[in-house]
Enzyme design. Structure first.
Site, mmCIF file in Angstrom:
data_model
loop_
_atom_site.group_PDB
_atom_site.id
_atom_site.type_symbol
_atom_site.label_atom_id
_atom_site.label_comp_id
_atom_site.label_asym_id
_atom_site.label_seq_id
_atom_site.Cartn_x
_atom_site.Cartn_y
_atom_site.Cartn_z
ATOM 1 N N GLU A 180 2.021 -11.739 -2.419
ATOM 2 C CA GLU A 180 1.749 -11.566 -0.984
ATOM 3 C C GLU A 180 0.989 -12.793 -0.507
ATOM 4 O O GLU A 180 -0.108 -13.072 -0.994
ATOM 5 C CB GLU A 180 0.926 -10.302 -0.691
ATOM 6 C CG GLU A 180 1.690 -8.999 -0.848
ATOM 7 C CD GLU A 180 0.907 -7.782 -0.357
ATOM 8 O OE1 GLU A 180 0.141 -7.921 0.629
ATOM 9 O OE2 GLU A 180 1.068 -6.703 -0.958
ATOM 10 N N ASN B 187 0.818 -1.210 0.000
ATOM 11 C CA ASN B 187 0.000 0.000 0.000
ATOM 12 C C ASN B 187 0.854 1.263 0.000
ATOM 13 O O ASN B 187 0.465 2.286 -0.566
ATOM 14 C CB ASN B 187 -0.929 0.005 1.218
ATOM 15 C CG ASN B 187 -1.933 -1.132 1.197
ATOM 16 O OD1 ASN B 187 -2.198 -1.719 0.152
ATOM 17 N ND2 ASN B 187 -2.492 -1.457 2.349
ATOM 18 N N TYR C 61 -4.178 -13.830 2.591
ATOM 19 C CA TYR C 61 -3.751 -14.031 3.976
ATOM 20 C C TYR C 61 -4.827 -14.854 4.685
ATOM 21 O O TYR C 61 -6.017 -14.698 4.408
ATOM 22 C CB TYR C 61 -3.594 -12.690 4.704
ATOM 23 C CG TYR C 61 -2.517 -11.801 4.133
ATOM 24 C CD1 TYR C 61 -1.185 -11.960 4.514
ATOM 25 C CD2 TYR C 61 -2.830 -10.800 3.221
ATOM 26 C CE1 TYR C 61 -0.194 -11.139 3.991
ATOM 27 C CE2 TYR C 61 -1.845 -9.975 2.693
ATOM 28 C CZ TYR C 61 -0.523 -10.149 3.082
ATOM 29 O OH TYR C 61 0.454 -9.335 2.558
ATOM 30 N N GLU D 150 -2.510 -3.668 -5.533
ATOM 31 C CA GLU D 150 -3.898 -3.811 -5.056
ATOM 32 C C GLU D 150 -4.794 -2.649 -5.487
ATOM 33 O O GLU D 150 -5.478 -2.029 -4.668
ATOM 34 C CB GLU D 150 -3.914 -3.957 -3.528
ATOM 35 C CG GLU D 150 -3.268 -5.243 -3.062
ATOM 36 C CD GLU D 150 -3.354 -5.491 -1.567
ATOM 37 O OE1 GLU D 150 -3.042 -6.623 -1.145
ATOM 38 O OE2 GLU D 150 -3.713 -4.562 -0.812
#
Length: 500
Positions: free
Chosen positions: A293, A73, A245, A174
């Site tokens: 990620e 981010n 995640y 993202e």
């Protein structure tokens, strides 16, 4: 009662060559990842640049081949020019992504220096949130052009005569997320990513580009996003990214350990979308996957809400990992290996202090979290060709999943070293698994070692003292081409076979 699982392994049945970059990681300007993580001037074990040598040694132990940087981010609000040139002249900026203050003491050049020290390539992300095409092409020129242009000569004036030759680049981060600075629709992002990719490859045709996939598979835009973005970018990019995640908020171990099945389905879905766009375009080119990620992330959520805004390097996202987290990380690594033909890059997010296998104490030691061990074992021993093992295992159902195999396993063959490694997780909570493995095509092989990570307490951590560490007393033997191994309940296993 001992349960039995069987496996047939043949050197002729291959999934694909394992790209070492699937053992990559990630350093973002977030929390204490950079400051007090990899970089702490004045630390007793610091080097001449202020980098912590204890951290460097641990990263080298992991054999991390590639590190994504600087976000995350963070990158969607980052002006890369702030982080180059004399440190005394660099501005302090508000990082809106994490509501902290960025000092810019560490920037592109210093990070490249650090990556060289640990033996890793840099996977550089460009800002397509608050910025765009121009800043992206200028950064490629600064990093990769030899000399004779404004940005390359500026790099030289900053003390870096030779170009950095960064080969892997991420086109933003993202971009479908409402939390993202400069959030875009798939059409908006697809267009800017295509134009950025085009000019970046005009500056350096040798680079590879990663387009942003959905922020995760639960986004409302998932699948449509990937298809639209690839429709715009297919001719320019080489990879599409995936992020995921997992957590155990409900304290449901059976369901938690089954979440690697969700990861598997996510990968299969993105492969299908990429291949649909390939067919639609009548293209000869195959888009591969960058799972840049992935990890367990949930422990630190409440603590993060207490952090004072605009501080420098606050302790954000400092999950302290348990033994059960290490088991799921092991299964996630196995999942990546099962898709080695299409997943060519992956980044455990992140590397130091921030949802990380390595933790540091300011002025003090660095230490290994529980998840350090499966990550290290896979990186060190999981090089070569992933084999297509035929597995038959007892199964269970959980809250969100059905037909979950108790045995999760992947097999890697390193032909030049005449070694085979089996990575295996037993997810059964009370019973060991008797593994019977047909290895007839590997004549003359014997067990080199059987590494086991196990613990009676699922919530055990390595904070304060190392409680969760592997031992080398695994129970396995091979006779006349048949491997027999005992996999303890709730255990991560690394069975190494060789001729030496």
């Amino acid at each position: 009662m001992t349960l039995t699982a069987t496996m047939v392994v043949d050197k002729s049945f291959k999934i694909g060559e394992i790209d070492k970059r699937i053992y990559g990681s990630f350093i973002e300007h977030l929390g204490r990842a950079v400051y007090e993580g990899i970089y702490e001037p004045g630390h007793p074990d610091g080097d001449e640049q202020g980098f912590r040598k204890d951290v460097i040694r641990l990263v080298q132990e992991l054999q991390v081949p590639l590190v994504r940087y600087p976000g995350g981010n963070f990158v969607s609000g980052y002006n890369w020019e702030d982080g180059v040139g004399p440190v005394s002249e660099r501005p302090k900026r508000l990082d809106l992504a994490w509501r902290t203050t960025e000092t810019n003491e560490i920037g592109t050049n210093e990070f490249v220096d650090w990556a060289k020290k640990v033996g890793a390539e840099v996977n550089m992300a460009v800002n397509l949130g608050s910025r765009g095409v121009d800043a992206a092409r200028n950064l490629v020129e600064y990093c990769n052009h030899p000399s004779g242009s404004y940005w390359s000569d500026l790099r030289i004036s900053h003390g870096y005569k030779d170009p950095h030759n960064i080969k892997t680049w991420c086109l933003g981060n993202e971009m479908d997320g409402p939390w993202q600075i400069g959030q875009k629709t798939a059409e908006e992002y697809g267009r800017v990513a295509a134009e950025a990719g085009k000019v970046m490859k005009l500056v350096d045709p040798s680079i590879e580009l990663v387009a942003c996939g959905s922020s995760n598979s639960k986004m409302a835009t998932f699948a449509d996003w990937e298809a639209t973005v690839l429709d715009h970018t297919y001719d320019y990019v080489d990879y599409i990214s995936l992020h995921t995640y997992y957590g155990n908020r409900d304290d449901d171990l059976a369901n938690y350990l089954a979440q690697s099945m969700d990861m598997d389905e996510f990968i299969r879905s993105v492969i299908a979308i990429a291949d649909y766009v390939k067919a639609k375009k009548r293209s000869k080119k195959t888009i591969h996957l960058s799972f840049d990620e992935w990890n367990v992330w949930f422990h630190s959520n409440e603590a993060d809400r207490q952090i004072t805004p605009w501080s420098v390097a606050p302790p954000l996202l400092e999950d302290i990992y348990t033994f059960e987290d290490a088991l799921l990380v092991g299964s996630m690594l196995i999942t990546l290996l099962k898709h080695a033909d299409r997943v060519k890059i992956a980044c455990l997010a992140q590397l130091v202090n921030v949802i990380a296998p390595i933790m540091t104490e300011k002025g003090g030691p660095a230490w290994k979290q529980t998840i350090f061990y499966p990550y290290m074992h896979a990186s060190v021993y999981g090089r070569g060709v992933a084999l297509q093992a035929q597995i038959s295992s007892p199964k269970y159902d959980s809250k969100d999943f059905t037909d979950v195999p108790y045995l999760d396993a992947a097999v890697v063959h390193l032909e030049e070293a005449e070694e085979v490694t089996i990575f295996a997780v037993n997810k059964h909570q009370t019973e060991s698994l008797n593994l019977q493995c047909d290895m007839r095509s590997f004549e003359g092989y014997h067990v080199l070692e059987h590494i086991v990570l196990e613990h009676e307490n699922m919530k055990a951590t390595n904070q304060g003292r190392e409680q969760v560490t592997p031992h080398h007393n695994g129970d396995s033997a091979i006779d006349q081409g048949r491997l027999t191994a005992n996999l303890a309940k709730l255990s991560w296993n690394v069975i190494r076979l060789g001729k030496k």
